[in-house]
Design an enzyme around this catalytic site. Structure first.
Site, mmCIF file in Angstrom:
data_model
loop_
_atom_site.group_PDB
_atom_site.id
_atom_site.type_symbol
_atom_site.label_atom_id
_atom_site.label_comp_id
_atom_site.label_asym_id
_atom_site.label_seq_id
_atom_site.Cartn_x
_atom_site.Cartn_y
_atom_site.Cartn_z
ATOM 1 N NE ARG A 91 -13.474 3.981 -1.303
ATOM 2 C CZ ARG A 91 -12.306 4.145 -1.945
ATOM 3 N NH1 ARG A 91 -12.201 3.839 -3.219
ATOM 4 N NH2 ARG A 91 -11.253 4.598 -1.314
ATOM 5 C CG ASP A 147 -12.505 2.097 -8.887
ATOM 6 O OD1 ASP A 147 -12.477 1.991 -7.639
ATOM 7 O OD2 ASP A 147 -12.030 3.065 -9.486
ATOM 8 C CG HIS A 154 -3.588 6.077 -9.660
ATOM 9 N ND1 HIS A 154 -4.508 6.203 -10.676
ATOM 10 C CD2 HIS A 154 -4.293 6.222 -8.510
ATOM 11 C CE1 HIS A 154 -5.709 6.405 -10.166
ATOM 12 N NE2 HIS A 154 -5.595 6.421 -8.851
ATOM 13 C CE LYS A 212 -8.807 4.676 -10.456
ATOM 14 N NZ LYS A 212 -9.661 4.472 -9.294
ATOM 15 C CB SER A 270 -10.041 2.131 -5.622
ATOM 16 O OG SER A 270 -10.139 3.252 -6.436
HETATM 17 N N1 URA Z 1 -7.333 6.981 -5.950
HETATM 18 C C1 URA Z 1 -8.147 6.009 -6.418
HETATM 19 O O1 URA Z 1 -8.201 5.757 -7.624
HETATM 20 N N2 URA Z 1 -8.889 5.335 -5.551
HETATM 21 C C2 URA Z 1 -8.863 5.565 -4.228
HETATM 22 O O2 URA Z 1 -9.551 4.909 -3.507
HETATM 23 C C3 URA Z 1 -8.019 6.589 -3.739
HETATM 24 C C4 URA Z 1 -7.260 7.285 -4.632
#
Ligand code: URA
Length: 435
Positions: A168, A161, A82, A187, A183
């Protein structure tokens, strides 16, 4: 408990209890908290921050808002990667089929565009028909069958999220360490992978502007991940200049395809993809060392297996794989306008944030959460840092569907390029690795 009291408490910079965070997230989920209240709380968090404990409570509440994929059924370790968000960052798209082609199962939960940054899900959806709304059983079945699946948050996976992320994105509350950490890590936990590699970006085009902030963000994410028995590594990388040459959804997919075809062997995209893939191969014990891992990766590309894995992924998720051989199958634009340099010199810097603003204005990202994306628009950087430009050379190309927006984007792009008479000094893409 009342939402207004929770907002007031954070406004005063006080620390939330686990119960308060749980109440806030359950009110977000059942609709008893209005978007404007959640947005006010997000802004209070932005200014007052959160302790590590609060961040861990929030992460946990986000995970519990949905289900967790149980990848135990796959009988082998699974990797998930990620990025905290950048400009032109298509490394997930180059990396995921490549790893799968090297025999590493990948289950990936990705996001949409956030703030000025693009999102892997939006990029993939520029492939006609590509479906990112996968059910959990489908995701598991697909990883079992073809070794790779990429999905978006759904009503089932970290839905809280998804809601916070969308708010956001349009309330200028993205670049907050605890909000990013919770966040991202929520995930990754929900995706069920036991091996997690995080690309934590810093620089003008990232949410963390300095390497020091990126280190702090990495430390909290690694700490939460380890607490949950994840094999987690954070790689801190520079994001001062867009990654690669393409910025914009379908343009970025095309660049990723060119990499998978073996046509891009040098530069930041190739470098980061190789580095992350090698790290994953060693972390997953598919290789003893980085040099050997790089050979395995090279073979996966040169043999065509990486591209074929991407084809298989596209077909399995309902997409039109003919885009791999015919780029005109991607959404097309009305205007393609070249920006020519007014001077000669070496490209010293290309400000990622300005290029991102230009792209967003063209329609590559959202201004409001209900906005749709214009998949074909974006900017292609004909010149990158370190390259010499003669007066009159094309430095970048704008892909657009609107004449006025094209002119505004041209101004952002003009501003983004800084030329200098002296040769640019190379910098390291990777700043630090935290385990
Ligand atoms: N990637 C994400 O999944 N969440 C964030 O807040 C920033 C980048």
């Amino acid at each position: 408990m009342r939402i207004v009291d929770i907002i007031e408490k954070k406004k005063q910079g006080k620390e939330h209890t686990k119960e308060e965070i749980d109440f806030l997230i359950s009110s977000l989920m059942d609709g008893t908290a209005a978007d404007y209240q959640i947005s006010a709380w997000l802004m209070a968090v932005y200014f007052k921050g959160m302790s590590d404990d609060e961040t861990a409570y929030l992460t946990d509440a986000l995970v519990r808002s949905g289900e967790v994929i149980d990848l135990e059924q796959l009988a082998s370790s699974v990797v998930d990667k990620h990025s905290t968000g950048g400009v032109g960052d298509k490394v997930t798209i180059t990396l995921i089929p490549l790893l799968a082609a090297c025999g590493i199962p990948v289950a990936k939960l990705s996001g949409r565009g956030l703030g000025h940054t693009g999102g892997t899900i939006d990029k993939l959806e520029s492939i006609p028909g590509f479906n990112t709304n996968m059910s959990i059983p489908d995701m598991i079945a697909q990883v079992k069958k073809i070794g790779v699946a990429i999905g978006a948050q759904t009503q089932k996976l970290t839905p809280a999220d998804g809601k916070l992320y969308a708010l956001r994105d349009v309330t200028a509350t993205v670049d907050s360490r605890p909000l990013i950490a919770s966040s991202v890590v929520s995930k990754k936990i929900a995706s069920g992978a036991d091996n997690i590699i995080l690309d934590v970006k810093y620089g003008s085009g990232a949410f963390m502007k300095t390497p020091e902030d990126a280190v702090k963000l990495s430390e909290i994410m690694v700490k939460i991940g380890k607490k949950l028995n994840k094999n987690i590594t954070a790689v801190i990388t520079s994001m001062d200049e867009p990654l690669g040459r393409a910025v914009g959804n379908s343009l970025e997919i095309i660049e990723a395809i060119e990499f998978l075809k073996g046509n891009i062997k040098e530069g930041d995209i190739a470098e980061l993809t190789y580095d992350f893939a090698a790290l994953a191969l060693v972390q997953m014990k598919k290789s003893d060392n980085i040099d050997e891992a790089r050979k395995i990766i090279n073979d996966a590309i040169e043999s065509g297996r990486a591209l074929e894995k991407f084809r298989e992924l596209i077909i399995t998720q309902g997409g039109d794989a003919s885009v791999l051989d015919d780029y005109s199958k991607f959404p097309q634009v009305k205007y393609i306008v070249e920006l020519k340099s007014g001077e000669s010199g070496f490209v010293h810097r290309i400000d990622a944030l300005k290029i991102a603003y230009g792209c967003k204005l063209l329609g590559a990202g959202r201004e409001k959460k209900t906005d749709s994306i214009d998949y074909g628009v974006g900017v292609f950087l004909n010149k990158k840092s370190g390259e010499y430009v003669n007066k009159g050379d094309v430095i970048c190309t704008i892909y657009s569907n609107d004449e006025d927006k094209t002119n505004a984007a041209l101004e952002y792009c003009k501003d983004a390029f800084v030329l200098s008479e002296s040769k640019y000094v190379e910098y390291n893409l990777i700043y630090k690795i935290i385990r």
